[in-house]
Design a protein around this motif. Structure first.
Motif, short mmCIF file in Angstrom:
data_model
loop_
_atom_site.label_atom_id
_atom_site.label_comp_id
_atom_site.label_asym_id
_atom_site.label_seq_id
_atom_site.Cartn_x
_atom_site.Cartn_y
_atom_site.Cartn_z
N PRO A 105 39.87 44.94 49.58
CA PRO A 105 39.96 45.99 48.56
C PRO A 105 41.15 45.77 47.63
O PRO A 105 42.20 45.27 48.06
CB PRO A 105 40.15 47.28 49.38
CG PRO A 105 39.68 46.95 50.75
CD PRO A 105 39.93 45.48 50.96
N LEU A 106 40.98 46.18 46.37
CA LEU A 106 42.03 46.01 45.36
C LEU A 106 43.37 46.58 45.84
O LEU A 106 44.42 45.96 45.65
CB LEU A 106 41.64 46.75 44.08
CG LEU A 106 40.87 45.97 43.02
CD1 LEU A 106 40.38 46.90 41.93
CD2 LEU A 106 41.72 44.87 42.42
N GLU A 107 43.32 47.75 46.49
CA GLU A 107 44.57 48.41 46.87
C GLU A 107 45.31 47.66 47.97
O GLU A 107 46.47 47.94 48.24
CB GLU A 107 44.32 49.88 47.25
CG GLU A 107 43.50 50.12 48.51
CD GLU A 107 41.98 50.11 48.25
OE1 GLU A 107 41.54 49.64 47.19
OE2 GLU A 107 41.25 50.58 49.15
N LYS A 108 44.64 46.68 48.60
CA LYS A 108 45.31 45.92 49.67
C LYS A 108 45.80 44.55 49.20
O LYS A 108 46.36 43.78 49.98
CB LYS A 108 44.37 45.75 50.86
CG LYS A 108 44.09 47.07 51.55
CD LYS A 108 43.49 46.87 52.91
CE LYS A 108 43.35 48.24 53.57
NZ LYS A 108 42.30 48.29 54.56
N LEU A 109 45.58 44.23 47.94
CA LEU A 109 45.99 42.91 47.43
C LEU A 109 47.51 42.83 47.30
O LEU A 109 48.14 43.76 46.79
CB LEU A 109 45.36 42.64 46.06
CG LEU A 109 43.85 42.45 45.99
CD1 LEU A 109 43.42 42.24 44.55
CD2 LEU A 109 43.39 41.29 46.86
N ARG A 110 48.07 41.69 47.76
CA ARG A 110 49.49 41.46 47.53
C ARG A 110 49.69 40.99 46.09
O ARG A 110 48.75 40.53 45.46
CB ARG A 110 50.01 40.40 48.53
CG ARG A 110 50.08 40.95 49.96
CD ARG A 110 50.42 39.87 50.94
NE ARG A 110 49.29 38.93 51.02
CZ ARG A 110 49.40 37.64 51.27
NH1 ARG A 110 50.57 37.11 51.49
NH2 ARG A 110 48.34 36.86 51.34
N GLU A 111 50.95 41.07 45.61
CA GLU A 111 51.19 40.71 44.21
C GLU A 111 50.70 39.30 43.91
O GLU A 111 50.07 39.05 42.89
CB GLU A 111 52.68 40.84 43.89
CG GLU A 111 52.96 40.50 42.43
CD GLU A 111 54.40 40.65 42.02
OE1 GLU A 111 55.20 41.23 42.79
OE2 GLU A 111 54.74 40.15 40.93
#
Ligand SMILES: NC(=O)c1ccc[n+]([C@@H]2O[C@H](COP(=O)([O-])OP(=O)(O)OC[C@H]3O[C@@H](n4cnc5c(N)ncnc54)[C@H](OP(=O)(O)O)[C@@H]3O)[C@@H](O)[C@H]2O)c1
Length: 264
Positions: A105-111
């Motif tokens: 999910p997008l909200e779990k992506l690291r920078e």
């Protein structure tokens, strides 16, 4: 050698060492084009796969060469197009197929993952378009982008979808901005295709396994649509994204699977 629709034409297919890109490279070559087969990394299976695709293309009498290039790197893209010019002398078809993205999910992506997502799947495609313009202008060439249903439907583990949506918009914009240069730009939006990336996606989304094969699409079926968009039959199609998904996206609710009277 047999004269075909694409005899003397040259294609570059990004990410054509395997999967859908491989099928597109082979289909364009079968239609008569010489093909630059792009892969992402030097050596290893990446290069070996690209060399194998080139051997297949050469077996039906067309020229092909493997060209390493990471589309996320501007220098690498520049070198890739210089190699195409030096080896094949022109460019008629640029197929923007390469993609790489994490399945989460997008909200779990690291920078770092967010930046790679955008660098490869948005900026990388624009680097390729910019580098190709002069050669495509000289040939009255075509650009075809390979999109996916993630551009328009939510999938919890598919942040690539937002990049596909952005690129479909780029396709529409470039169809207008590159028209004065005689360059046609369109996209094919594929349904579910059982490639290497599907094997990873199904680890994160078990439900996808239950979609019947009849609602999936073969790489060759995406490739046929790309060949169509490169050909004269698509001369009045500009800035469009054609969905090739066996009807998967036609319905929100599918009460029972109705077997298609198969025309294949
Ligand atoms: N599979 C599906 O269900 C599906 C459905 C609709 C649309 N699509 C789209 O179709 C395209 C191909 O998908 P696929 O499933 O065939 O993918 P795949 O099997 O994962 O193959 C990806 C290809 O892209 C190359 N690549 C990755 N990152 C690259 C980079 N930075 N620079 C250059 N090449 C790079 C890979 O090269 P290496 O071999 O060197 O790694 C490989 O050739 C993608 O745009 C995908 O989003 C897929």
């Amino acid at each position: 050698m047999e004269q075909t629709a694409f005899t003397d034409k040259v294609a570059l297919v990004t990410g054509s060492s395997r999967g859908i890109g491989r099928a597109i490279a082979l289909a364009l070559a079968r239609a008569g084009a010489d093909v630059a087969v792009n892969h992402s990394k030097e050596g290893g299976t990446s290069e070996a796969n690209a060399e194998e695709v080139c051997r297949e293309i050469e077996s039906f009498g067309r020229k092909a060469f493997p060209v390493q290039g990471d589309i996320a790197s501007k220098e690498s893209v520049k070198a890739m197009f210089e190699a195409v010019s030096a080896r094949l002398g022109r460019l008629d078809f640029l197929v923007l197929n390469a993609a790489r993205a994490p399945f989460k999910p997008l909200e779990k992506l690291r920078e770092k993952e967010i930046r790679q997502l955008v660098d490869t799947n948005y900026i990388g495609n624009i680097f390729c378009i910019q580098a190709a313009v002069s050669m495509l202008q000289a040939s009255g060439g075509k650009i075809v982008f390979v999109s996916s249903l993630g551009s328009r439907f939510y999938n919890p583990s598919y942040p690539l979808g937002s990049m596909k949506a952005a690129m479909e918009s780029v396709v529409r914009d470039c169809a207008e901005s590159l028209l004065p240069k005689g360059i046609w730009v369109n996209a094919v939006c594929g349904g579910i295709v059982k490639t290497d990336s599907f094997k990873v996606l199904r680890l994160y989304m078990e439900e996808i396994e239950h979609i019947p094969d009849e609602l999936c699409v073969a790489p060759e079926e995406i490739a046929d649509a790309v060949v169509f968009l490169c050909g004269p039959g698509a001369r009045a199609i500009r800035g469009q994204t054609i969905v090739v998904d066996n009807g998967l996206s036609n319905r929100l609710y599918r009460p029972a699977w109705i077997k298609r009277q198969d025309s294949k």
